[in-house]
Design an enzyme around this catalytic site. Structure first.
Site, PDB file in Angstrom:
ATOM      1  N   GLY A 124     -32.386  -6.265  33.602  1.00  0.00           N
ATOM      2  CA  GLY A 124     -32.272  -7.472  34.435  1.00  0.00           C
ATOM      3  C   GLY A 124     -30.827  -7.890  34.651  1.00  0.00           C
ATOM      4  O   GLY A 124     -30.461  -8.375  35.725  1.00  0.00           O
ATOM      5  N   GLU A 158     -17.444   7.839  57.932  1.00  0.00           N
ATOM      6  CA  GLU A 158     -16.822   9.169  58.067  1.00  0.00           C
ATOM      7  C   GLU A 158     -17.878  10.222  58.420  1.00  0.00           C
ATOM      8  O   GLU A 158     -17.800  11.378  58.002  1.00  0.00           O
ATOM      9  CB  GLU A 158     -16.084   9.527  56.765  1.00  0.00           C
ATOM     10  CG  GLU A 158     -14.675  10.064  56.984  1.00  0.00           C
ATOM     11  CD  GLU A 158     -13.655   8.977  57.334  1.00  0.00           C
ATOM     12  OE1 GLU A 158     -14.010   7.771  57.344  1.00  0.00           O
ATOM     13  OE2 GLU A 158     -12.499   9.346  57.625  1.00  0.00           O
ATOM     14  N   GLY A 159     -18.877   9.819  59.217  1.00  0.00           N
ATOM     15  CA  GLY A 159     -20.018  10.678  59.537  1.00  0.00           C
ATOM     16  C   GLY A 159     -21.104  10.431  58.508  1.00  0.00           C
ATOM     17  O   GLY A 159     -20.863  10.613  57.301  1.00  0.00           O
TER      18      GLY A 159
HETATM   19  C1  LIG Z   1     -18.191  -0.950  56.813  1.00  0.00           C
HETATM   20  C2  LIG Z   1     -17.979   0.007  57.933  1.00  0.00           C
HETATM   21  C3  LIG Z   1     -16.701   0.474  58.208  1.00  0.00           C
HETATM   22  C4  LIG Z   1     -16.492   1.326  59.289  1.00  0.00           C
HETATM   23  N1  LIG Z   1     -15.211   1.699  59.626  1.00  0.00           N
HETATM   24  C5  LIG Z   1     -15.004   2.360  60.800  1.00  0.00           C
HETATM   25  C6  LIG Z   1     -13.675   2.576  61.280  1.00  0.00           C
HETATM   26  O1  LIG Z   1     -12.674   2.228  60.634  1.00  0.00           O
HETATM   27  N2  LIG Z   1     -13.520   3.178  62.491  1.00  0.00           N
HETATM   28  C7  LIG Z   1     -14.581   3.577  63.244  1.00  0.00           C
HETATM   29  O2  LIG Z   1     -14.380   4.086  64.328  1.00  0.00           O
HETATM   30  N3  LIG Z   1     -15.862   3.406  62.803  1.00  0.00           N
HETATM   31  C8  LIG Z   1     -16.091   2.791  61.610  1.00  0.00           C
HETATM   32  N4  LIG Z   1     -17.371   2.575  61.171  1.00  0.00           N
HETATM   33  C9  LIG Z   1     -18.485   3.077  61.958  1.00  0.00           C
HETATM   34  C10 LIG Z   1     -19.216   4.237  61.285  1.00  0.00           C
HETATM   35  O3  LIG Z   1     -18.414   5.393  61.345  1.00  0.00           O
HETATM   36  C11 LIG Z   1     -20.568   4.405  61.987  1.00  0.00           C
HETATM   37  O4  LIG Z   1     -21.368   3.279  61.613  1.00  0.00           O
HETATM   38  C12 LIG Z   1     -21.257   5.687  61.645  1.00  0.00           C
HETATM   39  O5  LIG Z   1     -20.560   6.785  62.187  1.00  0.00           O
HETATM   40  C13 LIG Z   1     -22.706   5.740  62.132  1.00  0.00           C
HETATM   41  O6  LIG Z   1     -22.812   5.340  63.460  1.00  0.00           O
HETATM   42  P1  LIG Z   1     -23.908   4.230  63.847  1.00  0.00           P
HETATM   43  O7  LIG Z   1     -23.725   3.101  62.934  1.00  0.00           O
HETATM   44  O8  LIG Z   1     -23.816   3.977  65.295  1.00  0.00           O
HETATM   45  O9  LIG Z   1     -25.298   4.920  63.497  1.00  0.00           O
HETATM   46  P2  LIG Z   1     -26.147   5.879  64.448  1.00  0.00           P
HETATM   47  O10 LIG Z   1     -25.288   6.981  64.942  1.00  0.00           O
HETATM   48  O11 LIG Z   1     -26.880   5.057  65.437  1.00  0.00           O
HETATM   49  O12 LIG Z   1     -27.189   6.484  63.400  1.00  0.00           O
HETATM   50  C14 LIG Z   1     -28.382   5.804  63.015  1.00  0.00           C
HETATM   51  C15 LIG Z   1     -29.146   6.754  62.085  1.00  0.00           C
HETATM   52  O13 LIG Z   1     -29.505   7.949  62.818  1.00  0.00           O
HETATM   53  C16 LIG Z   1     -28.995   9.083  62.143  1.00  0.00           C
HETATM   54  N5  LIG Z   1     -28.585  10.096  63.099  1.00  0.00           N
HETATM   55  C17 LIG Z   1     -27.819   9.936  64.208  1.00  0.00           C
HETATM   56  N6  LIG Z   1     -27.644  11.103  64.831  1.00  0.00           N
HETATM   57  C18 LIG Z   1     -28.313  12.034  64.104  1.00  0.00           C
HETATM   58  C19 LIG Z   1     -28.517  13.433  64.222  1.00  0.00           C
HETATM   59  N7  LIG Z   1     -27.960  14.135  65.214  1.00  0.00           N
HETATM   60  N8  LIG Z   1     -29.273  14.064  63.281  1.00  0.00           N
HETATM   61  C20 LIG Z   1     -29.824  13.362  62.246  1.00  0.00           C
HETATM   62  N9  LIG Z   1     -29.673  12.044  62.088  1.00  0.00           N
HETATM   63  C21 LIG Z   1     -28.925  11.387  63.013  1.00  0.00           C
HETATM   64  C22 LIG Z   1     -27.806   8.572  61.330  1.00  0.00           C
HETATM   65  O14 LIG Z   1     -27.502   9.440  60.251  1.00  0.00           O
HETATM   66  C23 LIG Z   1     -28.323   7.208  60.875  1.00  0.00           C
HETATM   67  O15 LIG Z   1     -29.148   7.366  59.765  1.00  0.00           O
HETATM   68  C24 LIG Z   1     -17.595   1.756  60.074  1.00  0.00           C
HETATM   69  C25 LIG Z   1     -18.882   1.306  59.763  1.00  0.00           C
HETATM   70  C26 LIG Z   1     -19.083   0.424  58.735  1.00  0.00           C
HETATM   71  C27 LIG Z   1     -20.480  -0.083  58.474  1.00  0.00           C
END
Ligand SMILES: Cc1cc2nc3c(=O)[nH]c(=O)nc-3n(C[C@H](O)[C@H](O)[C@H](O)COP(=O)(O)OP(=O)(O)OC[C@H]3O[C@@H](n4cnc5c(N)ncnc54)[C@H](O)[C@@H]3O)c2cc1C
Length: 377
Positions: free
Chosen positions: A339, A362-363
């Site tokens: 807890g 970072e992907g």
């Molecule tokens: C705290 C934080 C800091 C960040 N910092 C930065 C930054 O400094 N600069 C910047 O540019 N971005 C930044 N990001 C953005 C971050 O890189 C993205 O959120 C991330 O790449 C995922 O993109 P999305 O959120 O649009 O999710 P989506 O791409 O919409 O994905 C949604 C879901 O679908 C899955 N998915 C998508 N495509 C596929 C596929 N082809 N096959 C299987 N699964 C898939 C994903 O894995 C995820 O589970 C940040 C995000 C956060 C939350």
């Protein structure tokens, strides 16, 4: 692969470990709770000369390698993920500038970044372009000797506190990834404004902010490399960025493991320390195994990067394994605390929230698995 750290790497590890324990860890909880950017910690980190770790000495950096970066990232993340995350992006920005800019540009902008007096940020993600970078709509339209930049970015680490932004935008909107270019944008450029700051689950000391570009004028000299090279630039930078984010996962997991090891030797139930229960011992042993495996994968990826050998697959494997492992280890650490693990008086619930973001940035780890599958099929 050489498993021995050299003398310089040991010295840096020791220095950063002490810095992290003394300066970062004691304030990490408060930074998380109050969403405080670690500016004091950044100043001290810069005074230690760490802000330009990979950057050549001729631009004011330390000129060190990716293996040393892994060592530093692990120690920073053990103490404060907000500092580690700021540092990770800042380092990637310098890598891009050093690798792809002209000598003149490097001389102009790298020294201030390498000294830490200015902070760098990376702007890739948009509301409808996350994993699929190629669908971005921010545009840099050629205009005279430069560009007019218009559009929006979201989720940008260090948004607002950073001074220099590498913005990825379409210079040819008819093309998918081949139409993306990388531009340098200075804070204060007319038309460049900051929007919403996200209220996050964890990693709260690092601001995550929207950027808006309303017809910003960018000189042609602030285009990085050539038009259309942006996708290639971002991919090469993300390969290294994945090693640093994986290292953050290892750091957070190590911190959780250390806390769990300490707790099980203090907490008593059924008239004995909980460390004496096999069910608890196996959790700690599994953590130890997973930490060791992640460490080896990270050093393998860094070793290949340092030898200038292909390392895309290894970087994805290390990032995906180390950050999934961090989620698992931090969750188990909460379980070991019972807890109390769920209560904010103890750091393990924070570690669990911190580990989560590392599976996304970072992907995402789904994208890492796609990369690994593509490489092996
Ligand atoms: C705290 C934080 C800091 C960040 N910092 C930065 C930054 O400094 N600069 C910047 O540019 N971005 C930044 N990001 C953005 C971050 O890189 C993205 O959120 C991330 O790449 C995922 O993109 P999305 O959120 O649009 O999710 P989506 O791409 O919409 O994905 C949604 C879901 O679908 C899955 N998915 C998508 N495509 C596929 C596929 N082809 N096959 C299987 N699964 C898939 C994903 O894995 C995820 O589970 C940040 C995000 C956060 C939350």
């Amino acid at each position: 692969m050489d498993f021995d750290l050299n003398e310089e790497q040991r010295m840096i590890q020791e220095t950063v470990r002490k810095f992290s324990e003394k300066e970062l860890a004691p304030k990490a909880g408060e930074r998380d709770e109050k969403e405080l950017f670690p500016d004091e910690a950044w100043l001290k980190l810069s005074e230690l000369g760490l802000a330009g770790l990979l950057t050549d000495a001729k631009y004011g950096g330390m000129g060190l390698d990716c293996t040393t970066l892994v060592i530093v990232m692990i120690e920073l993340a053990k103490g404060c993920i907000a500092t580690a995350g700021t540092y990770s992006v800042h380092t990637t920005v310098q890598f891009i500038l050093q690798t792809y800019c002209t000598e003149e540009k490097k001389g102009e902008i790298l020294p201030d970044l390498a000294s830490g007096s200015r902070i760098g940020a990376l702007a890739i993600t948009e509301p409808n372009a996350g994993s699929d970078i190629s669908s971005m709509t921010t545009q840099a339209v050629p205009h005279g000797a430069g560009y007019i930049l218009s559009g929006n970015k979201i989720f940008i680490t260090s948004g607002g506190v950073a001074d220099l932004y590498i913005v990825f935008a379409k210079t040819d909107k008819e093309l998918k990834h081949k139409g993306i270019s990388a531009l340098i944008l200075e804070k204060g450029t007319p038309g460049f404004t900051f929007g919403k700051k996200e209220n996050k689950m964890g990693y709260r000391g690092s601001p995550t902010v929207e950027l808006a570009f309303d017809s910003c004028k960018v000189p042609g000299t602030d285009l990085i490399k050539n038009e259309g090279d942006g996708f290639y630039i971002v991919m090469s930078a993300l390969d290294r960025g994945r090693i640093t984010v994986g290292s953050m996962g290892l750091g957070v997991a190590e911190a959780a493991h250390i806390a769990a090891l300490r707790y099980v030797k203090e907490r008593e139930q059924f008239g004995q320390k909980i460390a004496s229960f096999q069910g608890i011992q196996w959790k700690l042993a599994d953590m130890e195994m997973n930490l060791s495996a992640a460490r080896l994968l990270l050093f393998q990826a860094a070793f290949l990067a340092d030898k200038e050998m292909p390392f895309t697959k290894e970087a994805s494997i290390a990032k995906c394994f180390a950050t999934d492992m961090a989620m698992q280890v931090t969750t188990e650490a909460v379980q070991v605390y019972g807890g109390y693990g769920y209560i904010k008086d103890y750091p393990v619930e924070r570690y669990m929230r911190e580990a989560k973001i590392l599976q996304i940035v970072e992907g995402t780890n789904e994208i890492q698995r796609n990369i690994i599958a593509k490489e092996i099929l």
